[in-house]
Design a protein around this motif. Structure first.
Motif, PDB file in Angstrom:
ATOM      1  N   HIS A 116       9.322  -4.696   7.639  1.00  0.00           N
ATOM      2  CA  HIS A 116       9.594  -3.546   6.775  1.00  0.00           C
ATOM      3  C   HIS A 116       8.963  -3.770   5.408  1.00  0.00           C
ATOM      4  O   HIS A 116       8.565  -4.880   5.070  1.00  0.00           O
ATOM      5  CB  HIS A 116      11.105  -3.351   6.619  1.00  0.00           C
ATOM      6  CG  HIS A 116      11.792  -4.551   6.056  1.00  0.00           C
ATOM      7  ND1 HIS A 116      12.378  -5.513   6.838  1.00  0.00           N
ATOM      8  CD2 HIS A 116      11.929  -4.973   4.778  1.00  0.00           C
ATOM      9  CE1 HIS A 116      12.857  -6.466   6.070  1.00  0.00           C
ATOM     10  NE2 HIS A 116      12.595  -6.172   4.819  1.00  0.00           N
ATOM     11  N   CYS A 117       8.901  -2.709   4.644  1.00  0.00           N
ATOM     12  CA  CYS A 117       8.471  -2.799   3.251  1.00  0.00           C
ATOM     13  C   CYS A 117       9.739  -2.911   2.398  1.00  0.00           C
ATOM     14  O   CYS A 117      10.777  -2.382   2.770  1.00  0.00           O
ATOM     15  CB  CYS A 117       7.712  -1.545   2.832  1.00  0.00           C
ATOM     16  SG  CYS A 117       6.272  -1.211   3.863  1.00  0.00           S
ATOM     17  N   GLU A 118       9.610  -3.567   1.258  1.00  0.00           N
ATOM     18  CA  GLU A 118      10.760  -3.639   0.358  1.00  0.00           C
ATOM     19  C   GLU A 118      10.408  -3.064  -1.007  1.00  0.00           C
ATOM     20  O   GLU A 118       9.393  -3.429  -1.599  1.00  0.00           O
ATOM     21  CB  GLU A 118      11.244  -5.079   0.198  1.00  0.00           C
ATOM     22  CG  GLU A 118      12.438  -5.159  -0.759  1.00  0.00           C
ATOM     23  CD  GLU A 118      13.120  -6.517  -0.766  1.00  0.00           C
ATOM     24  OE1 GLU A 118      13.818  -6.821   0.204  1.00  0.00           O
ATOM     25  OE2 GLU A 118      12.925  -7.254  -1.738  1.00  0.00           O
ATOM     26  N   GLU A 171       8.904  -0.495  -7.622  1.00  0.00           N
ATOM     27  CA  GLU A 171       7.818  -1.383  -7.207  1.00  0.00           C
ATOM     28  C   GLU A 171       7.979  -1.745  -5.745  1.00  0.00           C
ATOM     29  O   GLU A 171       9.101  -1.966  -5.284  1.00  0.00           O
ATOM     30  CB  GLU A 171       7.834  -2.681  -8.038  1.00  0.00           C
ATOM     31  CG  GLU A 171       7.505  -2.493  -9.500  1.00  0.00           C
ATOM     32  CD  GLU A 171       6.124  -1.911  -9.739  1.00  0.00           C
ATOM     33  OE1 GLU A 171       5.202  -2.212  -8.959  1.00  0.00           O
ATOM     34  OE2 GLU A 171       5.973  -1.135 -10.700  1.00  0.00           O
ATOM     35  N   GLU A 172       6.857  -1.811  -5.043  1.00  0.00           N
ATOM     36  CA  GLU A 172       6.912  -2.301  -3.665  1.00  0.00           C
ATOM     37  C   GLU A 172       6.658  -3.805  -3.714  1.00  0.00           C
ATOM     38  O   GLU A 172       5.575  -4.255  -4.068  1.00  0.00           O
ATOM     39  CB  GLU A 172       5.868  -1.604  -2.795  1.00  0.00           C
ATOM     40  CG  GLU A 172       6.029  -1.989  -1.333  1.00  0.00           C
ATOM     41  CD  GLU A 172       5.030  -1.322  -0.411  1.00  0.00           C
ATOM     42  OE1 GLU A 172       4.033  -0.776  -0.900  1.00  0.00           O
ATOM     43  OE2 GLU A 172       5.258  -1.366   0.814  1.00  0.00           O
ATOM     44  N   MET A 173       7.664  -4.567  -3.383  1.00  0.00           N
ATOM     45  CA  MET A 173       7.572  -6.016  -3.537  1.00  0.00           C
ATOM     46  C   MET A 173       6.964  -6.689  -2.323  1.00  0.00           C
ATOM     47  O   MET A 173       6.427  -7.788  -2.418  1.00  0.00           O
ATOM     48  CB  MET A 173       8.968  -6.608  -3.797  1.00  0.00           C
ATOM     49  CG  MET A 173       9.679  -6.004  -4.988  1.00  0.00           C
ATOM     50  SD  MET A 173       8.753  -6.179  -6.512  1.00  0.00           S
ATOM     51  CE  MET A 173       8.907  -7.931  -6.813  1.00  0.00           C
ATOM     52  N   HIS A 174       7.104  -6.023  -1.194  1.00  0.00           N
ATOM     53  CA  HIS A 174       6.624  -6.615   0.041  1.00  0.00           C
ATOM     54  C   HIS A 174       6.289  -5.481   0.995  1.00  0.00           C
ATOM     55  O   HIS A 174       7.027  -4.517   1.070  1.00  0.00           O
ATOM     56  CB  HIS A 174       7.730  -7.496   0.625  1.00  0.00           C
ATOM     57  CG  HIS A 174       7.340  -8.116   1.918  1.00  0.00           C
ATOM     58  ND1 HIS A 174       6.635  -9.288   1.977  1.00  0.00           N
ATOM     59  CD2 HIS A 174       7.511  -7.700   3.195  1.00  0.00           C
ATOM     60  CE1 HIS A 174       6.399  -9.576   3.246  1.00  0.00           C
ATOM     61  NE2 HIS A 174       6.922  -8.619   4.005  1.00  0.00           N
ATOM     62  N   CYS A 175       5.156  -5.598   1.693  1.00  0.00           N
ATOM     63  CA  CYS A 175       4.735  -4.474   2.526  1.00  0.00           C
ATOM     64  C   CYS A 175       4.567  -4.908   3.986  1.00  0.00           C
ATOM     65  O   CYS A 175       4.015  -5.976   4.266  1.00  0.00           O
ATOM     66  CB  CYS A 175       3.419  -3.906   2.008  1.00  0.00           C
ATOM     67  SG  CYS A 175       2.924  -2.380   2.811  1.00  0.00           S
ATOM     68  N   GLN A 176       5.026  -4.060   4.861  1.00  0.00           N
ATOM     69  CA  GLN A 176       4.891  -4.312   6.304  1.00  0.00           C
ATOM     70  C   GLN A 176       3.419  -4.415   6.709  1.00  0.00           C
ATOM     71  O   GLN A 176       3.101  -5.028   7.724  1.00  0.00           O
ATOM     72  CB  GLN A 176       5.587  -3.176   7.059  1.00  0.00           C
ATOM     73  CG  GLN A 176       5.900  -3.466   8.513  1.00  0.00           C
ATOM     74  CD  GLN A 176       6.568  -2.289   9.202  1.00  0.00           C
ATOM     75  OE1 GLN A 176       7.274  -1.504   8.580  1.00  0.00           O
ATOM     76  NE2 GLN A 176       6.342  -2.157  10.492  1.00  0.00           N
ATOM     77  N   ILE A 236       0.795  -1.226   0.000  1.00  0.00           N
ATOM     78  CA  ILE A 236       0.000   0.000   0.000  1.00  0.00           C
ATOM     79  C   ILE A 236       0.831   1.281   0.000  1.00  0.00           C
ATOM     80  O   ILE A 236       0.269   2.362  -0.043  1.00  0.00           O
ATOM     81  CB  ILE A 236      -0.949   0.041   1.219  1.00  0.00           C
ATOM     82  CG1 ILE A 236      -0.162  -0.141   2.505  1.00  0.00           C
ATOM     83  CG2 ILE A 236      -2.037  -1.003   1.106  1.00  0.00           C
ATOM     84  CD1 ILE A 236      -0.995   0.107   3.732  1.00  0.00           C
ATOM     85  N   CYS A 237       2.167   1.150   0.041  1.00  0.00           N
ATOM     86  CA  CYS A 237       2.972   2.359   0.220  1.00  0.00           C
ATOM     87  C   CYS A 237       3.289   3.019  -1.123  1.00  0.00           C
ATOM     88  O   CYS A 237       4.460   3.167  -1.500  1.00  0.00           O
ATOM     89  CB  CYS A 237       4.226   2.033   1.002  1.00  0.00           C
ATOM     90  SG  CYS A 237       3.815   1.264   2.575  1.00  0.00           S
ATOM     91  N   ASP A 238       2.256   3.382  -1.845  1.00  0.00           N
ATOM     92  CA  ASP A 238       2.456   3.924  -3.187  1.00  0.00           C
ATOM     93  C   ASP A 238       3.060   5.315  -3.187  1.00  0.00           C
ATOM     94  O   ASP A 238       3.724   5.705  -4.133  1.00  0.00           O
ATOM     95  CB  ASP A 238       1.141   3.905  -3.949  1.00  0.00           C
ATOM     96  CG  ASP A 238       0.720   2.480  -4.264  1.00  0.00           C
ATOM     97  OD1 ASP A 238       1.372   1.867  -5.111  1.00  0.00           O
ATOM     98  OD2 ASP A 238      -0.219   1.986  -3.619  1.00  0.00           O
TER      99      ASP A 238
HETATM  100 ZN   LIG Z   1       4.479  -0.801   2.554  1.00  0.00          ZN
END
Ligand SMILES: [Zn+2]
Ligand SMILES: [Zn+2]
Lengths: 242, 359
Positions: B319-321, B308-313, B285-287
């Motif tokens: 953490h987000c990646e 691209e956000e591959m993984h979101c906390q 969701i961290c666009d």
């Molecule tokens: Zn995120």
């Protein structure tokens, strides 16, 4: 159903109708006129999967996979990151021997071989949440006899269901015999029909989402548009008759 | 004054305390400590210096005159402890035994504890040069621990060193544009409203807002910090200072313009009371941050970079990646999998130890 096991199409207006969503292992049949937006829908479905952490496999039969890359890019989705992470697998079933893709399927006239190769690819992604799109499956079936087609459907869909693959099979309208299409549609959980309506002077795009229940396709019909940025936009507050 | 051990100690404590406080303040504050030391020097000059002392236009003479002044007013015991020499045409070198330095407690503690450090002696000399010559100066200090010697260098400032976030009276600015400090709930209600009226545009709105708003900040940072790692470190620090998340660069390949970025506690991760149903299913969701990082890298590499956000906390993990690629490489099949080369997930603290950096 736990929240994480639900899946949606990625088209807001349709997802509102599918209130509970779909489970992995469900099978969606998309039927539609040429140029109506079936591949755009496939792009929405893949984009949704990528954002939800699913592994998406797209088998491109009618265009090279590059077309899907460019299409996703127009939605602000950079495919390279997902391809590198093994989360997006684009399979070239269009260019056959000439393909420069990492994954390709050739000799499309042989349904058994296709099913075998498809299983090989799926095998690499066991225990993942997999979305599979074949665009379009009707291309593979054009020359096959009716009984072979139905046998292919039965064994393939059974395999996909057993392996929890969320599948979207695309059929171009008019390619296959109506009778085969009707029988085939009974094997799928959800049917999406996309076609041009309105008058020749004012064509509109129409979509129906529903299920086959007691030999009848039950669905409401909605108008939709295609936005180059947002994909398919369904006006679901404007139902246009049953 | 120097004989007054208490005064000297209090002065050192004051500097240590400022260094400990600056990182706790919201927004940035890298140059504040320099400003504090400069201000002190200017007050000494205003109070004690007759202009005749600073007639020379020669930096070496000016610095020597100032050290002499400090000795005359009893601030330091001997100007001989501060030998100043010319190093090339416009660089001065000052050598000092640490045991003789009145700022030694600060200098040593800052080094031990990894505190933010700017040598007050060097910055006061910067102030004197700026005061007499009307030209900005910068300084560095190298510490030779074994010999117990600090070697300072003074040179004309090449680029404008200032803060990305500044405040003048009631106007707060980020990279020269007016900034606001809003409660997160305001942001949440904006998202709620977009979701209610046009859910399909939400991700695009966030990505583009992040991208476009980060461009001027990135351009300013690029002027200030030409080195890519320094540039990204400063920008990530700004994000952290502004409360958007703790961002850490995992890897950067300047030859391919590819980067892996982690963000801990992104401001876009929902909290208990609100924003819980923004999307139907758990997802990245961290666009806004995704757009922000794309802008940072696009400005730096002067080409279109997509992130691209591959993984979101918000789904799971600590953490987000984010992974970014140049658009020109977008075409063509993906190469080797990241997953096959990296054990995932790793603890957030194990960063920068894997040798991913290359340039
Ligand atoms: Zn995120
Ligand atoms: Zn020192």
């Amino acid at each position: 159903m736990p929240e994480t096991d639900r899946a949606f199409l990625g088209v807001e207006g349709l997802d509102q109708i599918l209130t509970e969503g779909l489970s992995f292992g469900s099978q969606i049949m998309v039927q539609g006129d040429t140029g109506v937006g079936k591949t755009v829908l496939a792009g929405d479905f893949i984009k949704e999967g990528l954002h939800c952490g699913d592994t998406c496999i797209y088998i491109a039969c009618d265009e090279p996979p590059e077309a899907m890359r460019q299409h996703l890019l127009s939605f602000n989705v950079g495919t390279r990151a997902y391809e590198k992470a093994g989360r997006l697998i684009l399979v070239d079933a269009y260019e056959e021997e000439q393909s420069t893709e990492k994954y390709c399927i050739s000799d499309l006239s042989n349904l058994e071989k296709f099913f075998y190769l498809e299983k090989q690819i799926l095998n690499d992604y066991k225990n993942k949440k997999v979305r599979l799109v074949v665009d379009s499956l009707s291309t593979l079936l054009t020359t096959a006899p009716a009984e072979d087609i139905l046998e292919f459907h039965r064994s393939r869909l059974k395999y996909l269901r057993k392996n929890n693959i969320l599948t979207m099979d695309i059929f171009v309208h008019g390619v296959l015999d109506d009778k085969i299409m009707t029988i085939s549609s009974h094997l799928y959980n959800v049917i999406l029909k996309m076609n041009f309506g309105g008058s020749p002077a004012h064509p509109v795009r129409m979509i129906q989402i529903g299920k086959v229940r007691s030999q009848r396709f039950v669905a409401a019909q909605y108008m939709f548009n295609i936005s180059p940025t947002f994909g398919i936009i369904v006006a679901n507050d404007m139902e246009v008759g049953i | 004054m120097i004989e007054d051990a208490f005064a000297r100690r209090a002065l050192n404590y004051l500097y240590i305390s400022i260094s400990e406080t600056v990182p706790k303040l919201p927004f940035s504050g890298r140059h504040w400590l320099t400003e504090v030391s400069k201000g002190t020097a200017l007050r000494i000059l205003n109070e004690h210096a007759s202009k005749e002392l600073f007639q020379s236009k020669e930096p070496l003479e000016i610095c020597r005159a100032y050290i002499k002044l400090l000795e005359d007013i009893g601030f330091i015991s001997s100007s001989k402890d501060y030998p100043i020499e010319k190093l090339g045409s416009d660089t001065l070198k000052i050598t000092l035994k640490r045991t003789n330095c009145i700022y030694r407690e600060y200098c040593i503690e800052a080094e031990e504890k990894g505190l933010f450090f700017k040598c007050p002696r060097m910055t006061s000399l910067q102030a004197v040069l700026e005061w007499s010559l009307g030209k900005k100066y910068d300084s560095t200090v190298d510490i030779d621990r074994e010999q117990g010697i600090c070697v300072g260098k003074l040179f004309p400032q090449k680029k404008e060193l200032d803060e990305i976030v500044t405040r003048k009276d009631h106007i707060l600015k980020i990279a020269g544009r007016r900034a606001l400090l809003l409660p997160k709930i305001t942001y949440s209600f904006i998202l709620e409203a977009i979701k209610n009226y046009a859910p399909h545009i939400l991700k695009h709105v966030l990505y583009e807002a992040g991208y476009n708003s980060a461009i001027p900040i990135a351009e300013k940072a690029k002027n200030m910090y030409p080195d890519p790692l320094e540039y990204l470190t400063i920008l990530f620090e700004e994000l952290k200072n502004a409360g958007l998340g703790e961002v850490i660069l995992q890897s950067l390949d300047t030859s391919t313009c590819e980067a892996v970025i982690w963000c801990k506690d992104s401001f876009q991760i929902p909290t208990e009371e609100y924003e819980t149903n923004l999307y139907r299913t758990p997802r990245v969701i961290c666009d806004l941050l995704r757009g922000t990082f794309a802008a940072y890298l696009s400005v730096y590499f002067q080409k279109d970079i997509i992130c691209e956000e591959m993984h979101c906390q918000s789904v799971s993990g600590e953490h987000c990646e984010f992974v970014s690629f140049p658009l020109d490489k977008e075409n063509g099949p993906g190469g080797k999998s990241f997953d096959s080369t990296r054990k995932y997930p790793r603890s957030f603290n194990q960063n920068r130890d894997t040798g991913f950096f290359s340039s």
